[in-house]
Motif scaffolding. Structure first.
Motif, PDB file in Angstrom:
ATOM      1  N   PHE A 110     124.879  -9.008  75.910  1.00 14.72           N
ATOM      2  CA  PHE A 110     123.630  -9.222  75.194  1.00 14.72           C
ATOM      3  C   PHE A 110     123.462 -10.725  74.971  1.00 14.72           C
ATOM      4  O   PHE A 110     124.249 -11.342  74.249  1.00 14.72           O
ATOM      5  CB  PHE A 110     123.637  -8.447  73.886  1.00 14.72           C
ATOM      6  CG  PHE A 110     123.870  -6.970  74.090  1.00 14.72           C
ATOM      7  CD1 PHE A 110     122.833  -6.151  74.521  1.00 14.72           C
ATOM      8  CD2 PHE A 110     125.120  -6.408  73.894  1.00 14.72           C
ATOM      9  CE1 PHE A 110     123.044  -4.792  74.737  1.00 14.72           C
ATOM     10  CE2 PHE A 110     125.345  -5.056  74.104  1.00 14.72           C
ATOM     11  CZ  PHE A 110     124.294  -4.244  74.529  1.00 14.72           C
ATOM     12  N   VAL A 111     122.469 -11.284  75.624  1.00 14.93           N
ATOM     13  CA  VAL A 111     122.321 -12.737  75.702  1.00 14.93           C
ATOM     14  C   VAL A 111     121.552 -13.265  74.495  1.00 14.93           C
ATOM     15  O   VAL A 111     120.418 -12.846  74.226  1.00 14.93           O
ATOM     16  CB  VAL A 111     121.587 -13.129  77.002  1.00 14.93           C
ATOM     17  CG1 VAL A 111     121.405 -14.645  77.068  1.00 14.93           C
ATOM     18  CG2 VAL A 111     122.359 -12.629  78.218  1.00 14.93           C
ATOM     19  N   LEU A 112     122.186 -14.195  73.783  1.00 16.16           N
ATOM     20  CA  LEU A 112     121.547 -14.876  72.654  1.00 16.16           C
ATOM     21  C   LEU A 112     121.163 -16.285  73.086  1.00 16.16           C
ATOM     22  O   LEU A 112     121.897 -16.943  73.835  1.00 16.16           O
ATOM     23  CB  LEU A 112     122.508 -14.930  71.467  1.00 16.16           C
ATOM     24  CG  LEU A 112     123.047 -13.583  70.983  1.00 16.16           C
ATOM     25  CD1 LEU A 112     124.095 -13.792  69.886  1.00 16.16           C
ATOM     26  CD2 LEU A 112     121.920 -12.695  70.472  1.00 16.16           C
ATOM     27  N   GLU A 113     120.021 -16.751  72.610  1.00 17.84           N
ATOM     28  CA  GLU A 113     119.520 -18.060  73.021  1.00 17.84           C
ATOM     29  C   GLU A 113     119.001 -18.833  71.820  1.00 17.84           C
ATOM     30  O   GLU A 113     118.461 -18.255  70.878  1.00 17.84           O
ATOM     31  CB  GLU A 113     118.400 -17.894  74.052  1.00 17.84           C
ATOM     32  CG  GLU A 113     118.823 -17.147  75.320  1.00 17.84           C
ATOM     33  CD  GLU A 113     117.657 -16.812  76.219  1.00 17.84           C
ATOM     34  OE1 GLU A 113     117.706 -17.172  77.396  1.00 17.84           O
ATOM     35  OE2 GLU A 113     116.699 -16.181  75.724  1.00 17.84           O
ATOM     36  N   ASN A 114     119.195 -20.160  71.871  1.00 15.47           N
ATOM     37  CA  ASN A 114     118.619 -21.055  70.864  1.00 15.47           C
ATOM     38  C   ASN A 114     118.969 -20.658  69.435  1.00 15.47           C
ATOM     39  O   ASN A 114     118.102 -20.611  68.546  1.00 15.47           O
ATOM     40  CB  ASN A 114     117.089 -21.117  71.024  1.00 15.47           C
ATOM     41  CG  ASN A 114     116.670 -21.553  72.411  1.00 15.47           C
ATOM     42  OD1 ASN A 114     117.275 -22.453  72.995  1.00 15.47           O
ATOM     43  ND2 ASN A 114     115.647 -20.914  72.959  1.00 15.47           N
ATOM     44  N   GLY A 115     120.256 -20.349  69.235  1.00 11.51           N
ATOM     45  CA  GLY A 115     120.716 -20.044  67.887  1.00 11.51           C
ATOM     46  C   GLY A 115     120.370 -18.658  67.390  1.00 11.51           C
ATOM     47  O   GLY A 115     120.530 -18.368  66.198  1.00 11.51           O
ATOM     48  N   GLN A 116     119.910 -17.775  68.266  1.00 20.75           N
ATOM     49  CA  GLN A 116     119.614 -16.407  67.850  1.00 20.75           C
ATOM     50  C   GLN A 116     120.888 -15.710  67.379  1.00 20.75           C
ATOM     51  O   GLN A 116     121.985 -16.052  67.806  1.00 20.75           O
ATOM     52  CB  GLN A 116     119.025 -15.610  69.020  1.00 20.75           C
ATOM     53  CG  GLN A 116     117.662 -16.065  69.488  1.00 20.75           C
ATOM     54  CD  GLN A 116     117.234 -15.337  70.760  1.00 20.75           C
ATOM     55  OE1 GLN A 116     118.077 -14.916  71.551  1.00 20.75           O
ATOM     56  NE2 GLN A 116     115.934 -15.211  70.963  1.00 20.75           N
ATOM     57  N   ASP A 117     120.742 -14.740  66.483  1.00 21.41           N
ATOM     58  CA  ASP A 117     121.875 -13.876  66.171  1.00 21.41           C
ATOM     59  C   ASP A 117     121.569 -12.478  66.696  1.00 21.41           C
ATOM     60  O   ASP A 117     120.462 -12.200  67.169  1.00 21.41           O
ATOM     61  CB  ASP A 117     122.214 -13.869  64.679  1.00 21.41           C
ATOM     62  CG  ASP A 117     121.074 -13.353  63.808  1.00 21.41           C
ATOM     63  OD1 ASP A 117     120.407 -12.383  64.214  1.00 21.41           O
ATOM     64  OD2 ASP A 117     120.848 -13.921  62.729  1.00 21.41           O
ATOM     65  N   ARG A 118     122.538 -11.602  66.603  1.00 24.11           N
ATOM     66  CA  ARG A 118     122.411 -10.290  67.248  1.00 24.11           C
ATOM     67  C   ARG A 118     121.290  -9.433  66.670  1.00 24.11           C
ATOM     68  O   ARG A 118     120.862  -8.472  67.312  1.00 24.11           O
ATOM     69  CB  ARG A 118     123.742  -9.553  67.174  1.00 24.11           C
ATOM     70  CG  ARG A 118     124.243  -9.234  65.781  1.00 24.11           C
ATOM     71  CD  ARG A 118     125.625  -8.602  65.828  1.00 24.11           C
ATOM     72  NE  ARG A 118     126.606  -9.485  66.413  1.00 24.11           N
ATOM     73  CZ  ARG A 118     127.834  -9.105  66.770  1.00 24.11           C
ATOM     74  NH1 ARG A 118     128.195  -7.848  66.603  1.00 24.11           N
ATOM     75  NH2 ARG A 118     128.678  -9.972  67.285  1.00 24.11           N
ATOM     76  N   SER A 119     120.803  -9.792  65.498  1.00 22.62           N
ATOM     77  CA  SER A 119     119.715  -9.014  64.900  1.00 22.62           C
ATOM     78  C   SER A 119     118.430  -9.097  65.719  1.00 22.62           C
ATOM     79  O   SER A 119     117.501  -8.314  65.504  1.00 22.62           O
ATOM     80  CB  SER A 119     119.444  -9.488  63.468  1.00 22.62           C
ATOM     81  OG  SER A 119     118.959 -10.826  63.465  1.00 22.62           O
ATOM     82  N   VAL A 120     118.386 -10.039  66.673  1.00 26.21           N
ATOM     83  CA  VAL A 120     117.203 -10.181  67.510  1.00 26.21           C
ATOM     84  C   VAL A 120     116.950  -8.914  68.334  1.00 26.21           C
ATOM     85  O   VAL A 120     115.822  -8.632  68.746  1.00 26.21           O
ATOM     86  CB  VAL A 120     117.341 -11.411  68.436  1.00 26.21           C
ATOM     87  CG1 VAL A 120     118.343 -11.155  69.544  1.00 26.21           C
ATOM     88  CG2 VAL A 120     115.993 -11.796  69.039  1.00 26.21           C
ATOM     89  N   PHE A 121     118.023  -8.129  68.549  1.00 28.13           N
ATOM     90  CA  PHE A 121     117.879  -6.899  69.331  1.00 28.13           C
ATOM     91  C   PHE A 121     117.515  -5.692  68.462  1.00 28.13           C
ATOM     92  O   PHE A 121     117.241  -4.616  68.989  1.00 28.13           O
ATOM     93  CB  PHE A 121     119.177  -6.593  70.087  1.00 28.13           C
ATOM     94  CG  PHE A 121     119.433  -7.535  71.226  1.00 28.13           C
ATOM     95  CD1 PHE A 121     118.818  -7.345  72.454  1.00 28.13           C
ATOM     96  CD2 PHE A 121     120.288  -8.613  71.070  1.00 28.13           C
ATOM     97  CE1 PHE A 121     119.044  -8.215  73.506  1.00 28.13           C
ATOM     98  CE2 PHE A 121     120.520  -9.490  72.120  1.00 28.13           C
ATOM     99  CZ  PHE A 121     119.893  -9.297  73.343  1.00 28.13           C
ATOM    100  N   ALA A 122     117.525  -5.875  67.154  1.00 23.90           N
ATOM    101  CA  ALA A 122     117.233  -4.754  66.253  1.00 23.90           C
ATOM    102  C   ALA A 122     115.725  -4.507  66.184  1.00 23.90           C
ATOM    103  O   ALA A 122     114.924  -5.435  66.112  1.00 23.90           O
ATOM    104  CB  ALA A 122     117.791  -5.043  64.866  1.00 23.90           C
TER     105      ALA A 122
END
Length: 227
Positions: A110-122
Motif C-alpha cells: 500500500f503506497v503512501l506518498e507525500n507524508g500520507q499515513d495509512r488512514s488515506v485508504f480508510a
C-alpha cells in the motif's frame, strides 16, 4: 500448472502505470540491487516488443512465486475511468485464483506518498468496475486483496523501501537441490552430470531461489510465507 519449485519468476510487480510507474521502477531496482539472483517481472522490463501484453503477462503470472500489487490511493481512483479491458484488475483476478490453489504468494504493498499515513485508504468509495475476463468486480477484488498481510510503504523514505525489499525477499521460497531433484524443478541435474551454468553443485545445502542458487546454510523455507 507448474509447481512452485519450477516457477520462472520469483516476483511479479503489478501496478497501474499512471499511478505507480516510478514506485514500481524504484522497487524493481532495489530488489535486484539487493539480490541479483532474483528474477523479477516488471512489464516494461520483461515484455518484449511485438508480443501481446495480455498473453505474455497471463503466462508470466502462471510462472510466478510472489505477486506484489502496488496500490496507492490514486490507483484506486483510476477505476472510475476503467474500461471493460482493465489489465490491472485482470492481474489481481488471476493472482487470487492461483493463490486459492497455493500456487502463488500475494504480498500487497500500500503506497503512501507525500507524508500520507495509512488512514488515506480508510473509507475510500471505490468505483465498482466489471472488467473483461474477471470473475470478480473491482470492489470484490479490492476486498480480497486487503485480506492479505502486506505493508504500508512511503517510497520517499529510504528506510521504508529497504524494509519492504527485505520483507519480500524473505518470503521468496527457497529450495535445496535435493528437493528440486525430487520435484523435477528447475536446475535439477541429471543423475550422472551436473547442469552446466545452473549454479548447481553436489552439495545438498545449496539453496535455490529463482533460477540461481546461493549457500543458505541448508535452511529451507517454501510454501506460504510466515508472518
Amino acid at each position: 500448472m507448474s509447481s512452485i519449485e519450477s516457477k520462472k519468476y520469483d516476483i511479479f510487480i503489478s501496478y497501474r502505470q499512471s499511478a505507480c510507474k516510478d514506485v514500481a521502477e524504484k522497487l524493481y531496482l532495489k530488489l535486484i540491487a539487493k539480490d541479483r539472483s532474483l528474477n523479477v517481472f516488471r512489464d516494461s522490463e520483461a515484455i518484449p516488443k511485438g508480443v501481446r501484453w495480455k498473453k505474455f503477462f497471463t503466462n508470466a503470472l502462471a510462472d510466478t512465486r510472489i505477486f506484489v500489487p502496488l496500490i496507492s490511493k490514486e490507483t484506486l481512483n483510476t477505476f472510475k475511468n476503467s474500461t471493460s479491458r482493465d489489465n490491472l484488475l485482470l492481474e489481481w483476478n488471476i493472482a487470487l485464483t492461483y493463490e486459492e490453489n497455493d500456487e502463488i504468494i500475494i504480498i500487497p504493498i500500500f503506497v503512501l506518498e507525500n507524508g500520507q499515513d495509512r488512514s488515506v485508504f480508510a473509507g475510500i468509495e471505490l468505483y465498482d468496475v466489471c472488467a473483461a475476463d474477471c470473475a470478480l468486480t473491482s470492489k470484490q477484488l479490492w476486498s480480497a486483496i486487503c485480506e492479505f498481510n502486506g505493508s504500508f510503504v512511503d517510497f520517499s523514505i529510504d528506510n521504508d523501501v529497504y524494509r519492504v525489499v527485505d520483507e519480500i525477499i524473505e518470503c521468496v521460497p527457497k529450495f535445496t537441490e535435493s528437493e528440486l531433484n525430487s520435484s523435477g524443478g528447475v536446475n535439477s541435474p541429471s543423475p550422472d552430470k551436473k547442469s552446466e551454468g545452473s549454479g548447481v553443485s553436489g552439495d545438498n545445502n545449496v539453496v535455490h531461489h529463482g533460477n540461481a542458487s546461493a549457500s543458505r546454510g541448508g535452511v529451507v523455507n517454501y510454501g506460504k510465507y510466515n508472518k
